[in-house]
Write an enzyme that holds these catalytic residues in place. Structure first.
Site, PDB file in Angstrom:
ATOM      1  N   SER A 121      38.541  49.640  88.756  1.00  0.00           N
ATOM      2  CA  SER A 121      39.511  48.587  89.035  1.00  0.00           C
ATOM      3  C   SER A 121      39.583  47.605  87.861  1.00  0.00           C
ATOM      4  O   SER A 121      39.891  48.008  86.742  1.00  0.00           O
ATOM      5  CB  SER A 121      39.142  47.901  90.348  1.00  0.00           C
ATOM      6  N   ASP A 259      44.787  55.224  97.475  1.00  0.00           N
ATOM      7  CA  ASP A 259      44.427  54.112  96.591  1.00  0.00           C
ATOM      8  C   ASP A 259      45.579  53.140  96.364  1.00  0.00           C
ATOM      9  O   ASP A 259      46.742  53.539  96.265  1.00  0.00           O
ATOM     10  CB  ASP A 259      43.993  54.694  95.239  1.00  0.00           C
ATOM     11  N   HIS A 286      40.907  52.690  97.561  1.00  0.00           N
ATOM     12  CA  HIS A 286      40.526  52.158  96.248  1.00  0.00           C
ATOM     13  C   HIS A 286      39.025  52.268  95.984  1.00  0.00           C
ATOM     14  O   HIS A 286      38.600  52.595  94.882  1.00  0.00           O
ATOM     15  CB  HIS A 286      40.973  50.701  96.177  1.00  0.00           C
TER      16      HIS A 286
END
Length: 309
Positions: A121, A259, A286
């Protein structure tokens, strides 16, 4: 907002992989304070340095990646402002440029001459900018659920929000219009979005509360914004699409099936990196290492094992 985000991490302390390999931990002095680190595993294989998401999260939710330490050293760090590292209020430290320099200080302190760099991320943004400035020593890159364009990220969020219940969509749009991100309707909408696209599993309320102290909310809101789908911070204009072609080391990109870093976008990023590979982690959002740790680790180990040949 904090409870929503911390809820993503709670189950990991129950499911964290246990290994018999020794651990070493401590603190490294950087500009602005001290960064906590832990090294799991040992041996001569090239180590992996992990960059957690956020910004302002912590390495706690990456615990399932500890399984990789059966093969090589795995290095966890909590970035400045969160986790076990120094908490900060100085916003001049809350920039990607400062994070890059702090990471370089960590690398030097740990004497990492050759290593693999893993980012998840926000950690992919930090990892990308670090690679652009300090590529020497990085033998391969792993970008998990990456963000290389805030514009694409927010467009993807809009696409995902459009598929949510109408009441949820309305709550998000009205709160954004009024800039009222503390409203109960916005908080509830966050929970719906996060359950669908950030972390699909259930979490223990007790563990969720225990993780409250690890989240650096000030860093998150200043650099990113009030939620995953509303960007207002200094990362709002982040874009490294052109720079992806500059990557010269083996690179793996991954994304969860559900995601918020939509697989279609991650596949597009992959096409911009010479020779890069892309894998979708099924039954995961995610936080792939939490939703499907077995498959997530299999993909990572397979990629790393091929680099050894």
């Amino acid at each position: 907002m904090r409870k929503c985000l911390l809820g993503l991490f709670a189950l990991f302390l129950l499911n964290a992989c246990s290994t018999s390999t020794p651990s070493k931990e401590g603190f490294i002095e950087v500009e602005g304070g001290k960064i906590w680190y832990r090294i799991d595993g040992e041996g001569d294989e090239i180590p992996v340095l992990l960059l957690h998401g956020g910004p302002g999260s912590s390495s706690l939710y990456l615990e399932p990646l500890k399984e990789l330490s059966k093969d090589r050293p795995v290095i966890f760090i909590d970035q400045l402002g969160c986790g076990r590292s120094t908490r900060i209020t100085d916003t001049t430290l809350m920039t990607i440029e400062k994070n890059v320099e702090q990471l370089e200080q960590v690398r030097k302190a740990l004497k990492l001459d050759r290593f693999y760099l893993y980012g998840h991320s926000w950690g992919t943004m930090l990892g990308m900018d670090y690679y652009l400035k300090y590529p020497t020593g990085i033998q391969a890159l792993i970008f998990a659920s990456p963000l290389f364009s805030t514009k694409i990220w927010t467009q993807d969020a809009d696409t995902l929000i459009a598929a949510l219940p109408k009441a949820t969509q309305l709550a998000i749009r009205e709160s954004e219009k009024q800039k009222n991100f503390a409203s109960e309707s916005y908080q509830q909408a966050m929970k719906v979005y996060y359950k669908a696209h950030v972390r699909r599993g259930e979490n223990s309320p007790l563990l969720q509360d225990s993780l409250n102290r690890f989240f650096g909310e000030k860093v998150y809101t200043f650099m990113w914004g009030p939620s995953e789908f509303t960007a207002t911070g200094n990362l709002l204009t982040y874009n490294r699409l052109k720079e992806l072609a500059m990557i010269k080391v083996p690179t793996l990109l991954t994304a969860g099936e559900f995601d918020e870093a939509r697989p279609a976008s991650v596949r597009y990023y992959t096409s911009l990196i010479p020779g890069a590979k892309f894998e979708v982690i099924p039954d995961a959002a995610h936080v792939t290492m939490g939703d499907n740790p077995k498959e997530n680790n299999r993909v990572l180990r397979e990629f790393l094992s091929k680099l050894m040949r």
